[in-house]
Design an enzyme around this catalytic site. Structure first.
Site, PDB file in Angstrom:
ATOM      1  N   TYR A 193       3.992  16.300   3.205  1.00  0.00           N
ATOM      2  CA  TYR A 193       4.738  16.198   1.947  1.00  0.00           C
ATOM      3  C   TYR A 193       3.877  16.729   0.797  1.00  0.00           C
ATOM      4  O   TYR A 193       4.273  17.641   0.061  1.00  0.00           O
ATOM      5  CB  TYR A 193       5.161  14.743   1.702  1.00  0.00           C
ATOM      6  CG  TYR A 193       5.651  14.506   0.309  1.00  0.00           C
ATOM      7  CD1 TYR A 193       6.724  15.239  -0.206  1.00  0.00           C
ATOM      8  CD2 TYR A 193       5.034  13.563  -0.522  1.00  0.00           C
ATOM      9  CE1 TYR A 193       7.162  15.031  -1.497  1.00  0.00           C
ATOM     10  CE2 TYR A 193       5.477  13.351  -1.810  1.00  0.00           C
ATOM     11  CZ  TYR A 193       6.538  14.094  -2.301  1.00  0.00           C
ATOM     12  OH  TYR A 193       6.963  13.896  -3.586  1.00  0.00           O
TER      13      TYR A 193
ATOM     14  N   ASP B  99      23.156  20.077  -6.392  1.00  0.00           N
ATOM     15  CA  ASP B  99      22.724  18.951  -5.558  1.00  0.00           C
ATOM     16  C   ASP B  99      23.640  18.916  -4.334  1.00  0.00           C
ATOM     17  O   ASP B  99      24.858  19.034  -4.470  1.00  0.00           O
ATOM     18  CB  ASP B  99      22.848  17.642  -6.366  1.00  0.00           C
ATOM     19  CG  ASP B  99      22.052  16.508  -5.767  1.00  0.00           C
ATOM     20  OD1 ASP B  99      21.223  15.921  -6.485  1.00  0.00           O
ATOM     21  OD2 ASP B  99      22.259  16.183  -4.566  1.00  0.00           O
TER      22      ASP B  99
ATOM     23  N   HIS C  97      11.001   2.960   0.298  1.00  0.00           N
ATOM     24  CA  HIS C  97      10.055   2.678  -0.788  1.00  0.00           C
ATOM     25  C   HIS C  97       9.894   1.181  -1.034  1.00  0.00           C
ATOM     26  O   HIS C  97      10.841   0.409  -0.881  1.00  0.00           O
ATOM     27  CB  HIS C  97      10.483   3.392  -2.067  1.00  0.00           C
ATOM     28  CG  HIS C  97      10.353   4.876  -1.962  1.00  0.00           C
ATOM     29  ND1 HIS C  97      11.370   5.663  -1.474  1.00  0.00           N
ATOM     30  CD2 HIS C  97       9.322   5.705  -2.221  1.00  0.00           C
ATOM     31  CE1 HIS C  97      10.964   6.923  -1.463  1.00  0.00           C
ATOM     32  NE2 HIS C  97       9.718   6.977  -1.905  1.00  0.00           N
TER      33      HIS C  97
HETATM   34  N1  UDP Z   1       4.788   0.087   1.626  1.00  0.00           N
HETATM   35  C1  UDP Z   1       4.775  -1.067   2.375  1.00  0.00           C
HETATM   36  N2  UDP Z   1       5.931  -1.482   2.951  1.00  0.00           N
HETATM   37  C2  UDP Z   1       7.109  -0.825   2.818  1.00  0.00           C
HETATM   38  C3  UDP Z   1       7.109   0.358   2.035  1.00  0.00           C
HETATM   39  C4  UDP Z   1       5.940   0.779   1.456  1.00  0.00           C
HETATM   40  O1  UDP Z   1       3.736  -1.714   2.544  1.00  0.00           O
HETATM   41  O2  UDP Z   1       8.109  -1.262   3.369  1.00  0.00           O
HETATM   42  C5  UDP Z   1       3.542   0.541   0.982  1.00  0.00           C
HETATM   43  C6  UDP Z   1       3.144   1.943   1.377  1.00  0.00           C
HETATM   44  O3  UDP Z   1       2.362   1.946   2.548  1.00  0.00           O
HETATM   45  C7  UDP Z   1       2.379   2.397   0.140  1.00  0.00           C
HETATM   46  C8  UDP Z   1       3.057   1.652  -1.001  1.00  0.00           C
HETATM   47  O4  UDP Z   1       3.756   0.564  -0.395  1.00  0.00           O
HETATM   48  O5  UDP Z   1       1.058   1.972   0.208  1.00  0.00           O
HETATM   49  C9  UDP Z   1       4.032   2.513  -1.758  1.00  0.00           C
HETATM   50  O6  UDP Z   1       4.849   3.159  -0.816  1.00  0.00           O
HETATM   51  P1  UDP Z   1       6.210   3.849  -1.196  1.00  0.00           P
HETATM   52  O7  UDP Z   1       6.861   4.259   0.084  1.00  0.00           O
HETATM   53  O8  UDP Z   1       6.978   2.970  -2.119  1.00  0.00           O
HETATM   54  O9  UDP Z   1       5.797   5.122  -2.051  1.00  0.00           O
HETATM   55  P2  UDP Z   1       4.826   6.366  -1.684  1.00  0.00           P
HETATM   56  O10 UDP Z   1       3.444   5.909  -2.043  1.00  0.00           O
HETATM   57  O11 UDP Z   1       5.002   6.683  -0.252  1.00  0.00           O
HETATM   58  O12 UDP Z   1       5.322   7.434  -2.587  1.00  0.00           O
END
Ligand code: UDP
Length: 332
Positions: free
Chosen positions: A142, A32, A190
């Site tokens: 991604y 890591d 997240h």
């Molecule tokens: N999301 C949001 N506001 C934030 C971060 C995430 O509305 O500050 C939304 C994002 O658009 C997605 C969901 O929450 O629909 C989960 O996003 P996250 O980034 O947690 O995980 P990902 O789906 O990208 O792996």
């Protein structure tokens, strides 16, 4: 049994996997670069090689001196938004870097690889819940890079007999119920950790809700949140299947089969913490599909995987326990 190399083992999901592997009596080596992970997330008996996972010289040295028979490949860049704005970095790390690891593994007689993949390999769902037969048309680099490496694994399996399991996580969340390892990034993007850290940081922190005009019940994105401890357990099952020789090469979804909208997650965070997170409606985030919900029937049937912490309440509660006690992550 041989030893297990975990790339990215000091990271959020990796550290939960490493802990579980040690509990099952395995000898684990972690590579890591600590760009996100922390040494403090690792059990004392685990050797940490502080290096980029794609550093061929380090890998050769490591494979040469240890009896590594299996690799759990977790190290990757994993932010949808960043991958859209900077695909080059994502291809370099997630594809080119992972191929270097795969080459080293092949030359050093590694028998099997467990690969950290993602629901982002599917793209916009054409049917729900999403099973592994669903078309794979990623909507962001991604997902595209993760899919590319899954395909490489499949061709390597055909040609060289290197066996693999690719685990397609839906939304990893939660923290170890002990409260001593969890999710903490220098720049948090997240949803759940952002909401929880926002509450701890105080009144002025406002979390954006990315997109309120999606074709979902309340207009916000729906995701299938799966507990990190359950994800970790799935890796142990996958490893066992590889060790026992009962798995040639296959991809599995890991999710709970239930979707929650961003607003529902905000409500749950309010309920668990007793404090209402501050949010504001914001434009959509590039690359986000409206709904991602898993069918994990294949993982249940073929790997014997059974989530133990399947509810959003348990996910948010364990995450809150970690964040409350570690407001500055491992520096707390
Ligand atoms: N999301 C949001 N506001 C934030 C971060 C995430 O509305 O500050 C939304 C994002 O658009 C997605 C969901 O929450 O629909 C989960 O996003 P996250 O980034 O947690 O995980 P990902 O789906 O990208 O792996």
């Amino acid at each position: 049994m041989g030893e297990v190399l975990v790339t990215g083992g000091a990271g959020y999901i990796g550290s939960h996997i490493v802990r579980r592997l040690v509990e099952t009596g395995r000898t684990v080596v972690v590579i890591d670069n600590l760009s996100e992970g922390s040494e403090k997330a690792l059990p004392g008996e685990v050797e940490l090689v502080r290096s980029d996972f794609a550093d061929r010289a380090r890998l050769d040295e490591l494979f040469g001196k240890r009896e590594i028979r299996h690799v759990i490949h977790m190290a990757a860049l994993a932010l949808v938004g960043d991958s859209v704005s900077d695909p080059a970095t994502y291809y370099r790390q997630n594809v080119v870097g992972s191929l270097a690891l795969l080459e080293a593994a092949r030359e050093h007689q590694v028998e099997g690889i467990v690969f950290s993949s993602t629901a982002a390999t599917y793209g916009n769902p054409v049917s729900l819940p999403i099973d592994e037969e669903h078309p794979t048309r990623p909507t962001n680099p991604y997902g595209e890079t993760k899919l590319a490496f899954e395909r490489a694994l499949s061709w390597y399996r055909n040609a060289y007999g290197l066996r693999y399991v690719a685990l397609r996580y839906f939304n990893a969340a939660g923290a170890h119920p002990d409260g001593d390892i969890g999710e903490f990034r220098r720049r948090e993007t997240h949803l759940i950790p952002r909401l929880l850290r926002g509450i701890l940081a105080g009144e002025e922190t406002v979390v954006p809700i990315f997109g309120t005009d999606y074709p979902t019940t309340d207009g916000t994105c729906v995701r299938d949140y799966v507990h990190v401890v359950d994800l970790a357990e799935a890796h142990v099952h996958a490893l066992r299947a590889l060790e026992q020789g009962g798995m040639e090469g296959e991809s599995f979804n890991l999710g709970n089969g239930e979707g929650f909208s961003v607003r529902e997650v905000v409500d749950m965070v309010g309920k668990v913490t007793g404090r209402r997170p501050k949010t504001e409606d914001a434009p959509r985030r590039a690359g986000d599909p409206p709904i991602l919900v898993a069918s994990a029937a294949r993982a249940r049937e073929r790997l014997g995987w059974q989530p133990r912490l399947p509810t959003l309440g348990e996910i948010v509660q364990t995450a809150w326990k970690w964040h409350e006690s570690h407001p500055r992550g491992y520096e707390s």
